[in-house]
Write an enzyme that holds these catalytic residues in place. Structure first.
Site, PDB file in Angstrom:
ATOM      1  N   ILE A 138      31.215  41.719  39.896  1.00 57.56           N
ATOM      2  CA  ILE A 138      30.018  42.231  40.586  1.00 57.56           C
ATOM      3  C   ILE A 138      29.913  43.735  40.366  1.00 57.56           C
ATOM      4  O   ILE A 138      30.850  44.462  40.686  1.00 57.56           O
ATOM      5  CB  ILE A 138      30.102  41.982  42.112  1.00 57.56           C
ATOM      6  CG1 ILE A 138      30.450  40.521  42.403  1.00 57.56           C
ATOM      7  CG2 ILE A 138      28.788  42.372  42.779  1.00 57.56           C
ATOM      8  CD1 ILE A 138      30.687  40.244  43.893  1.00 57.56           C
ATOM      9  N   GLY A 189      44.712  27.748  41.148  1.00 60.53           N
ATOM     10  CA  GLY A 189      44.857  29.048  40.490  1.00 60.53           C
ATOM     11  C   GLY A 189      44.149  30.172  41.224  1.00 60.53           C
ATOM     12  O   GLY A 189      43.936  31.242  40.670  1.00 60.53           O
ATOM     13  N   LYS A 207      40.450  47.399  48.421  1.00 65.63           N
ATOM     14  CA  LYS A 207      39.069  47.418  47.897  1.00 65.63           C
ATOM     15  C   LYS A 207      38.119  48.114  48.874  1.00 65.63           C
ATOM     16  O   LYS A 207      37.216  48.832  48.450  1.00 65.63           O
ATOM     17  CB  LYS A 207      38.619  45.992  47.613  1.00 65.63           C
ATOM     18  CG  LYS A 207      39.410  45.375  46.452  1.00 65.63           C
ATOM     19  CD  LYS A 207      39.291  43.865  46.444  1.00 65.63           C
ATOM     20  CE  LYS A 207      40.114  43.257  45.308  1.00 65.63           C
ATOM     21  NZ  LYS A 207      40.228  41.787  45.471  1.00 65.63           N
TER      22      LYS A 207
END
Lengths: 444, 444
Positions: A138, A189, A207
């Site tokens: 993104i 995963g 983040k």
């Protein structure tokens, strides 16, 4: 104006291989869009020279000596996708001092040392871009620094960890338990073998630090983040929230007002018709409020080899454009004014509380008196009988209150004789949830 | 390096006033972020000198003579927010020849003459940015050209018209009829007094042309867009779609594959759990598929004074950065390869068809034989009795077929004696819809 751009790559894991794939697969378009005559990887730092590599990596390209990348005068730009902190930092610093531009996907490093590395880049007239470090594919950092550059961002709410969002989606939609959901995330995963940093919210916190710094032009450190992992979340909590019209998400919040900045990561209930509530599975999204633009949201894959590599190569293309413009210098003029963090008593939110209360006369009165004496009322309340006839399940959502006042309330409640246990407590964000009428609730 | 940036403004309507508001209100941050010493509006072209203006517009700034803006050597950058085509084009051309940079919000002009104006900008070493022309406050153009620059975009699905999305939301959630929904949109300021360009899809088509050009680096003209407005949409169609798990949206689709490019705007059914289905009211969103990144979505306000002005001022800031870098030249090197449009027989989709069928023996057999002979089967079908006992309501969703084949099917159906009328037909996009089990359907 240099037309033939040569790249040094630090690390050749899944993202590194994705980068080489995109650079080769989209070379024609890449050249067309940047105006370069060629873009190629010259050297790749690896750990094991003997390992079998893909067709686009030949023996002459790989090296185990960092200086083969960092000191090569032909290399214009270094991509760091090796991860880790100390070694990566040392290599990037050396590359910057050698006037090489940097593109990095390393959120751990940038959350800890971003300010320092950006200053070093500025001193050396080098670009330093790191779009891939937050929310993978993104283009959120670019949207904050360019697309919404003219606005004043006041709030960012992010689902920025794919592992936990995958687990919470499974727990919500398929009513899996915590351990089952974690096992599925590993099988698919979407969780690493050691998922501690994801589950404890540390990955999301890194983040949010990067987002808060860019969005607010502020100095925010990892230590400034209020952090609560999802380890204690239960299927029952999610279910009770749903009955009140809420969806549980592990949410990062960065908010600023005249009192200062707050950054937090914790499991939060949001109304089920909020755009973030429909961000499912391993997807990420960042909801951004700007004073002028209002509400926007950016949605996409938060990880994965090719999505992350897309972000890295898009950064590479920005750097190439700057090199070709002969303008290899950042206009890096962020607001350096001092960053003030909000005090605990200025951090206000609504809260969800779930209790087991003894089913005795006067129990409810003792409970409500705690709220009255702390000057907070609640907007929603469910009381349900439990299998044990001596206990009742009580779930409530308060009106907005400060974090300090809420902690006092929890403390007071825990001291009540009629309360057996405080089962759980969550912050509530994103406005009012509508409780659908047809739901069979014992709303008081 | 010029540090004091002076702006000429063409037009002072709601967006123009929003721009002046943001330039003044966020001046400190704007200066900090661009490194300019000052950013100010020098001249504003208006129609009426006598009109009362806000506190930030003084008498000396306004003029009715375009040359006061276009020929002023102190003006570095011209913002065009006057709208219209011929006059705006002429002014922009003159400004470009005078080496002024341009920021425009004019989708009509850019959809029609964008290629030409961009070439002229390139010849004159001027920037030409137009983020505000598509989806107001959402930084979608920048995301395509920069954030996802390294990827190969193959599909864009956009809700890019706020008026029609507001109406369809009201028709879906509150079961309003078409006329009622339109009236509410007008009352709320989400529809203009003459909403023809919105309702017929022309406004959305202009935006899709701009998206397709940038996303695919291709020459797409407005005439290339397959266009169907929402004028024929009924509350019944929406309701039947919902029974099959779909939400109706006025959708722009731009798709490319080895057979070429298609661009269309029409009312389309999408699965109700698709992210676009939860884009409500006047909000816009663009869903972007890239080969490497996979699915991303950009959501936000599609219009409004301040959101649109945010996009314009963010463009202004990009231009200022370029001016300050001394690099006032676009690296405008789009792929100039010839654009091939898909043939009608290569445009493939699923379709929703609603029919009134005479309730006679063999009716269903005649109907299915049309599909069999055209080699298309259907994946969903509802047959419901109607108040008139002689007729039955039949709603079906086909498997994927070409547009030419679908037209043949409709033609064949209309020629059947047992079919009273084809009530409606819509394209279906965005994958499979789950039909919730609890719904009370007569699924065959």
């Amino acid at each position: 104006m240099k037309n033939n751009i040569e790249i040094g790559l630090l690390g050749l894991g899944t993202v590194g291989n994705g980068i080489i794939h995109i650079l080769n697969h989209h070379k024609k378009e890449l050249i067309a869009k940047t105006g370069a005559t060629d873009v190629s990887v010259r050297k790749v730092l690896v750990r094991d020279l003997e390992k079998q590599r893909g067709e686009n990596v030949n023996k002459e390209m790989v090296t185990t000596k960092a200086e083969d990348v960092l000191d090569d005068p032909n290399i214009d730009l270094v991509i760091e996708v090796m991860g880790g902190i100390d070694e990566a930092k040392q290599y990037i610093e050396k590359a910057l001092r050698n006037k090489k531009h940097i593109v990095s996907a390393n959120k751990d490093l940038i959350a800890l040392h971003g300010d320092e590395l950006l200053s070093l880049a500025e001193e050396n007239n080098a670009e330093f871009l790191y779009e891939a470090s937050v929310a993978g594919g993104i283009p959120i950092l670019r949207s904050l620094t360019e697309g919404l550059a003219s606005d004043r961002i006041t709030k960012m709410i992010g689902i920025v960890n794919g592992t936990t969002n995958y687990m919470l989606t499974k727990m919500t939609k398929e009513e899996l338990g915590y351990d089952e959901a974690l096992q599925q995330a590993k099988d698919q995963g979407f969780a690493e073998s050691d998922p501690t940093a994801d589950l404890e919210g540390l990955d999301a916190a890194r983040k949010m630090v990067i987002l808060a710094r860019l969005g607010f032009s502020a100095s925010v450190r990892l230590d400034d983040v209020y952090l609560k992992g999802m380890n204690a979340v239960t299927a029952e909590d999610i279910d009770f929230g749903q009955q009140l019209g809420y969806t549980l998400k592990l949410i990062g919040i960065a908010h600023r007002n005249e009192e200062g900045i707050e950054v937090s990561v914790e499991p939060v209930f949001i109304p089920e018709d909020h755009p973030l509530a429909s961000v499912h599975d391993e997807y990420n999204a960042v909801y951004v409020y700007g004073e002028a633009v209002g509400e926007t949201m950016f949605y996409g894959p938060g990880a994965g080899s090719l999505p992350t590599a897309t972000a890295v190569v898009s950064d590479v293309m920005s750097v190439i454009r700057q090199i070709r413009l002969g303008a290899a210098t950042q206009v890096n003029v962020a607001d350096k004014s001092e960053t003030v963090l909000k005090k605990e008593e200025d951090i206000r939110a609504k809260y969800f509380i779930r209790l087991h209360v003894r089913d005795v006369a006067g129990a409810f009165k003792s409970l409500t008196s705690v709220f009255t004496s702390n000057k907070v009322s609640f907007e929603k309340l469910i009381q349900l009988p439990m299998e044990s006839e001596e206990l009742a399940e009580v779930v409530m959502v308060t009106h907005e209150t400060s974090r300090t006042n809420f902690e006092q309330i929890i403390n007071d409640i825990e001291n009540l004789d009629v309360v057996e246990t405080v089962k759980s407590r969550y912050r509530v964000e994103g406005g009012e949830a509508d409780v659908p009428e047809q739901r069979d609730l014992a709303l008081v």
